[in-house]
Design a protein around this motif. Structure first.
Motif, PDB file in Angstrom:
ATOM      1  N   ALA A  58       0.838  -1.202   0.000  1.00  0.00           N
ATOM      2  CA  ALA A  58       0.000   0.000   0.000  1.00  0.00           C
ATOM      3  C   ALA A  58       0.876   1.255   0.000  1.00  0.00           C
ATOM      4  CB  ALA A  58      -0.935  -0.010   1.208  1.00  0.00           C
ATOM      5  N   ALA A  59       1.956   1.217   0.778  1.00  0.00           N
ATOM      6  CA  ALA A  59       2.872   2.367   0.810  1.00  0.00           C
ATOM      7  C   ALA A  59       3.511   2.557  -0.573  1.00  0.00           C
ATOM      8  CB  ALA A  59       3.941   2.149   1.883  1.00  0.00           C
ATOM      9  N   THR A  60       3.917   1.449  -1.200  1.00  0.00           N
ATOM     10  CA  THR A  60       4.481   1.521  -2.550  1.00  0.00           C
ATOM     11  C   THR A  60       3.472   2.138  -3.508  1.00  0.00           C
ATOM     12  OG1 THR A  60       5.548  -0.578  -2.037  1.00  0.00           O
ATOM     13  CG2 THR A  60       5.640   0.148  -4.321  1.00  0.00           C
ATOM     14  N   ALA A  61       2.223   1.679  -3.430  1.00  0.00           N
ATOM     15  CA  ALA A  61       1.187   2.174  -4.332  1.00  0.00           C
ATOM     16  C   ALA A  61       0.978   3.676  -4.159  1.00  0.00           C
ATOM     17  CB  ALA A  61      -0.122   1.419  -4.092  1.00  0.00           C
ATOM     18  N   LEU A 186       1.454   0.785 -10.461  1.00  0.00           N
ATOM     19  CA  LEU A 186       0.489   0.969  -9.378  1.00  0.00           C
ATOM     20  C   LEU A 186      -0.626  -0.073  -9.454  1.00  0.00           C
ATOM     21  CD1 LEU A 186      -0.940   3.163  -7.271  1.00  0.00           C
ATOM     22  CD2 LEU A 186      -2.250   3.646  -9.297  1.00  0.00           C
ATOM     23  N   VAL A 187      -1.118  -0.305 -10.663  1.00  0.00           N
ATOM     24  CA  VAL A 187      -2.181  -1.291 -10.846  1.00  0.00           C
ATOM     25  C   VAL A 187      -1.680  -2.678 -10.471  1.00  0.00           C
ATOM     26  CG1 VAL A 187      -3.546  -2.477 -12.602  1.00  0.00           C
ATOM     27  CG2 VAL A 187      -3.467   0.024 -12.544  1.00  0.00           C
ATOM     28  N   PHE A 188      -0.468  -2.995 -10.914  1.00  0.00           N
ATOM     29  CA  PHE A 188       0.124  -4.295 -10.611  1.00  0.00           C
ATOM     30  C   PHE A 188       0.259  -4.486  -9.091  1.00  0.00           C
ATOM     31  CE2 PHE A 188       3.926  -6.887  -9.818  1.00  0.00           C
ATOM     32  CZ  PHE A 188       3.505  -8.069 -10.408  1.00  0.00           C
ATOM     33  N   VAL A 189       0.784  -3.455  -8.425  1.00  0.00           N
ATOM     34  CA  VAL A 189       0.976  -3.518  -6.967  1.00  0.00           C
ATOM     35  C   VAL A 189      -0.369  -3.667  -6.252  1.00  0.00           C
ATOM     36  CG1 VAL A 189       1.699  -2.154  -4.960  1.00  0.00           C
ATOM     37  CG2 VAL A 189       3.163  -2.287  -6.971  1.00  0.00           C
ATOM     38  N   THR A 190      -1.402  -2.959  -6.752  1.00  0.00           N
ATOM     39  CA  THR A 190      -2.721  -3.024  -6.123  1.00  0.00           C
ATOM     40  C   THR A 190      -3.322  -4.420  -6.254  1.00  0.00           C
ATOM     41  OG1 THR A 190      -3.001  -0.725  -6.753  1.00  0.00           O
ATOM     42  CG2 THR A 190      -4.948  -1.861  -5.968  1.00  0.00           C
ATOM     43  N   VAL A 191      -3.160  -5.023  -7.443  1.00  0.00           N
ATOM     44  CA  VAL A 191      -3.679  -6.382  -7.646  1.00  0.00           C
ATOM     45  C   VAL A 191      -2.978  -7.350  -6.698  1.00  0.00           C
ATOM     46  CG1 VAL A 191      -3.810  -8.306  -9.283  1.00  0.00           C
ATOM     47  CG2 VAL A 191      -4.398  -5.994 -10.027  1.00  0.00           C
ATOM     48  N   GLN A 193      -1.569  -6.592  -3.858  1.00  0.00           N
ATOM     49  CA  GLN A 193      -2.016  -6.289  -2.502  1.00  0.00           C
ATOM     50  C   GLN A 193      -3.366  -6.944  -2.225  1.00  0.00           C
ATOM     51  OE1 GLN A 193      -2.708  -2.026  -1.509  1.00  0.00           O
ATOM     52  NE2 GLN A 193      -4.485  -2.959  -0.564  1.00  0.00           N
ATOM     53  N   ASP A 194      -4.286  -6.865  -3.202  1.00  0.00           N
ATOM     54  CA  ASP A 194      -5.604  -7.473  -3.020  1.00  0.00           C
ATOM     55  C   ASP A 194      -5.497  -8.981  -2.815  1.00  0.00           C
ATOM     56  OD1 ASP A 194      -7.263  -5.302  -2.963  1.00  0.00           O
ATOM     57  OD2 ASP A 194      -7.484  -5.195  -5.136  1.00  0.00           O
ATOM     58  N   SER A 195      -4.469  -9.598  -3.431  1.00  0.00           N
ATOM     59  CA  SER A 195      -4.341 -11.052  -3.304  1.00  0.00           C
ATOM     60  C   SER A 195      -3.916 -11.448  -1.884  1.00  0.00           C
ATOM     61  CB  SER A 195      -3.349 -11.593  -4.336  1.00  0.00           C
ATOM     62  OG  SER A 195      -2.031 -11.296  -3.930  1.00  0.00           O
ATOM     63  N   PHE A 196      -3.412 -10.487  -1.118  1.00  0.00           N
ATOM     64  CA  PHE A 196      -3.024 -10.782   0.267  1.00  0.00           C
ATOM     65  C   PHE A 196      -4.139 -10.462   1.260  1.00  0.00           C
ATOM     66  CE2 PHE A 196       1.285 -10.473  -1.498  1.00  0.00           C
ATOM     67  CZ  PHE A 196       1.816 -11.635  -0.964  1.00  0.00           C
ATOM     68  N   MET A 197      -5.208  -9.804   0.762  1.00  0.00           N
ATOM     69  CA  MET A 197      -6.265  -9.363   1.669  1.00  0.00           C
ATOM     70  C   MET A 197      -7.240 -10.501   1.939  1.00  0.00           C
ATOM     71  SD  MET A 197      -6.286  -5.743   2.013  1.00  0.00           S
ATOM     72  CE  MET A 197      -7.853  -5.080   1.618  1.00  0.00           C
ATOM     73  N   ASP A 198      -7.276 -10.971   3.168  1.00  0.00           N
ATOM     74  CA  ASP A 198      -8.247 -11.973   3.558  1.00  0.00           C
ATOM     75  C   ASP A 198      -9.160 -11.326   4.588  1.00  0.00           C
ATOM     76  OD1 ASP A 198      -9.580 -14.375   4.050  1.00  0.00           O
ATOM     77  OD2 ASP A 198      -8.252 -14.802   5.732  1.00  0.00           O
ATOM     78  N   LYS A 199     -10.426 -11.162   4.206  1.00  0.00           N
ATOM     79  CA  LYS A 199     -11.363 -10.439   5.062  1.00  0.00           C
ATOM     80  C   LYS A 199     -11.457 -11.037   6.464  1.00  0.00           C
ATOM     81  CE  LYS A 199     -15.002  -9.920   2.116  1.00  0.00           C
ATOM     82  NZ  LYS A 199     -16.377  -9.533   1.786  1.00  0.00           N
ATOM     83  N   GLU A 200     -11.575 -12.372   6.521  1.00  0.00           N
ATOM     84  CA  GLU A 200     -11.737 -13.024   7.830  1.00  0.00           C
ATOM     85  C   GLU A 200     -10.530 -12.737   8.725  1.00  0.00           C
ATOM     86  OE1 GLU A 200     -14.206 -14.516   9.349  1.00  0.00           O
ATOM     87  OE2 GLU A 200     -12.959 -14.991  11.087  1.00  0.00           O
ATOM     88  N   GLN A 201      -9.331 -12.825   8.123  1.00  0.00           N
ATOM     89  CA  GLN A 201      -8.102 -12.586   8.874  1.00  0.00           C
ATOM     90  C   GLN A 201      -8.083 -11.150   9.419  1.00  0.00           C
ATOM     91  OE1 GLN A 201      -4.629 -13.205   6.431  1.00  0.00           O
ATOM     92  NE2 GLN A 201      -3.329 -13.787   8.141  1.00  0.00           N
ATOM     93  N   ILE A 202      -8.478 -10.193   8.569  1.00  0.00           N
ATOM     94  CA  ILE A 202      -8.436  -8.792   8.982  1.00  0.00           C
ATOM     95  C   ILE A 202      -9.510  -8.497  10.029  1.00  0.00           C
ATOM     96  CG2 ILE A 202      -8.698  -6.397   8.188  1.00  0.00           C
ATOM     97  CD1 ILE A 202      -7.397  -7.272   5.566  1.00  0.00           C
ATOM     98  N   TRP A 203     -10.740  -8.987   9.802  1.00  0.00           N
ATOM     99  CA  TRP A 203     -11.801  -8.735  10.796  1.00  0.00           C
ATOM    100  C   TRP A 203     -11.468  -9.384  12.139  1.00  0.00           C
ATOM    101  CZ3 TRP A 203     -14.572  -4.785  10.619  1.00  0.00           C
ATOM    102  CH2 TRP A 203     -15.118  -4.306   9.427  1.00  0.00           C
ATOM    103  N   ALA A 204     -10.902 -10.603  12.085  1.00  0.00           N
ATOM    104  CA  ALA A 204     -10.544 -11.285  13.331  1.00  0.00           C
ATOM    105  C   ALA A 204      -9.482 -10.478  14.071  1.00  0.00           C
ATOM    106  CB  ALA A 204     -10.045 -12.694  13.035  1.00  0.00           C
TER     107      ALA A 204
END
Lengths: 212, 198
Positions: A58-61, A186-191, A193-204
């Protein structure tokens, strides 16, 4: 039905797509996925060290976005004449007269919303990684970041640039500037980043890090 | 497969946490809870009609205004594709036609079809409907590409009097149409698709 009798609510999860009831699996390996047995949607997909990587990406983006906004984007040459446009110029293309709201919308889709999402994700995850309690408004921030996801259209803009270049290719020579490459990265980095986002992990993590 | 509703519970569609039926908001993420979104279909239809109405002027009015030393041309979406075709750029013409005519119309038909055929299993099974909905949800935002192409062309092609491209008013209605159909898809509660499975 009996299999869920007496199971504490904390250990249950609902599939948001088909309302199937699931028991939270004990531990899911990094890169493994928990998939809904009814509709096949991916429910949980944790990755080791995901938060640190998301923060780094995210910082890179953000840096790439700043670079993309303040350097030349596209340069057009035809019969000895020059013309150039920055990303802001593209966003402001509709700024004459009654089309102004569209300019604001385009600016929001390709610049403001992507940046806002990055900031919200950083606001949510930085305290958690630093071992501090979750930020007071982390649930609102992360919810907003998720709700804005469909409206963050940087990647669509990049494909739009490609189409526009094909359209003018026969009539003029286009030279992409640094901003073009920065935005593509930026688009590449964002994609990524999204692949590392796990909603359950973040909400927990938000839930566990909350001050009660 | 037991559903959350059958178990007398309600699931949060934002974070997946399960609550007792009476709960009104998720205690983990704060999202309002409802077992099924009862007004979902009404909102889908409202956004659907708004999108369809906005799509009409998007096709009737010009998308691009091109002025050169010798001529001023206004091209609509279909007109622009026909021009490209006559010019010999068959490939690009087809891409434009698919992206701005075929996909939007297919999207309108798919959303209407889903809303009408919901829980009519002799027409389409749950899995097929679920997949169709995922495709519509995924593809919806990509239609915005047209608006971005116009923005880039209009900001880039500025050779004062020799050649200039200006955006046409159709870009506004096209963008509205895309945003409204995205809202239609987002208003859909996909859990309803599975309600009659047994």
């Amino acid at each position: 039905m009996e299999e869920f009798a007496g199971v504490p609510l904390d250990e249950l999860r609902a599939c948001p797509h088909c309302d199937a009831l699931h028991r939270l699996p004990g531990h899911i390996r990094s890169r493994a996925k928990a998939v809904c047995g009814r509709c096949g949607s991916v429910l949980i997909a944790p990755r080791n060290g995901a938060f640190t990587r998301i923060i780094a990406l995210a910082a890179t983006a953000l840096i790439l976005m700043v670079a993309a906004l303040f350097s030349p984007f596209l340069d057009l040459t035809a019969a000895g004449m020059h013309s150039n446009a920055s990303i802001l110029d593209a966003a402001m293309a509709f700024s004459q007269g009654i089309m102004l709201p569209l300019s604001l919308a385009v600016g929001a889709f390709i610049i403001v919303i992507p940046v806002l999402r990055l900031l919200l994700i950083l606001y949510t995850l930085v305290p958690l990684v630093a071992g501090r309690p979750a930020a007071a408004r982390a649930p609102i921030a992360f919810s907003l970041a998720e709700a804005l996801k469909p409206w963050s259209m940087a990647e669509i803009f990049v494909i739009g640039v490609a189409v526009a270049l094909v359209k003018v290719a026969g009539l003029a020579t286009v030279t992409p500037g640094p901003a073009f490459w920065a935005f593509g990265a930026l688009v590449f980095v964002t994609v990524l980043q999204d692949s590392f986002m796990d909603k359950e992990q973040i909400w927990a993590a938000i839930d566990a890090g909350r001050v009660r | 497969m037991v559903t959350v509703r059958e178990a007398g519970l309600v699931g949060c569609t934002r974070c997946g946490r399960v609550h007792h039926m009476g709960a009104s908001a998720c205690d983990r993420c704060g999202a309002p809870l409802s077992s099924r979104d009862e007004t979902s279909l009404q909102r889908v239809w409202a956004w659907w009609w708004a999108g369809l109405i906005a799509y009409i002027p998007a096709n009737l009015y010009p998308m691009l205004l091109t002025s050169t030393l010798v001529s001023n041309t206004e091209s609509t979406i279909v007109g622009g594709a026909v021009e490209l075709f006559l010019h010999g750029d068959v490939g690009v013409a087809l891409i434009v036609l698919v992206a701005s005519v075929v996909i939007p119309i297919a999207k309108f038909m798919a959303i209407a079809f889903l809303a009408v055929s919901l829980n009519k299993r002799h027409i389409m099974g749950e899995h097929a409907q679920h997949r169709l909905f995922s495709v519509v949800e995924f593809i919806g935002r990509w239609s915005m590409i047209d608006v971005f192409v116009v923005a880039i062309l209009a900001s880039l092609v500025r050779f004062s009097v020799v050649a200039t491209i200006n955006p046409g008013i159709a870009a506004v209605s096209f963008a509205l149409s895309v945003a409204f159909t995205m809202q239609a898809a987002l208003s859909f509660d996909p859990r309803i698709i599975w309600d009659d499975e047994k």
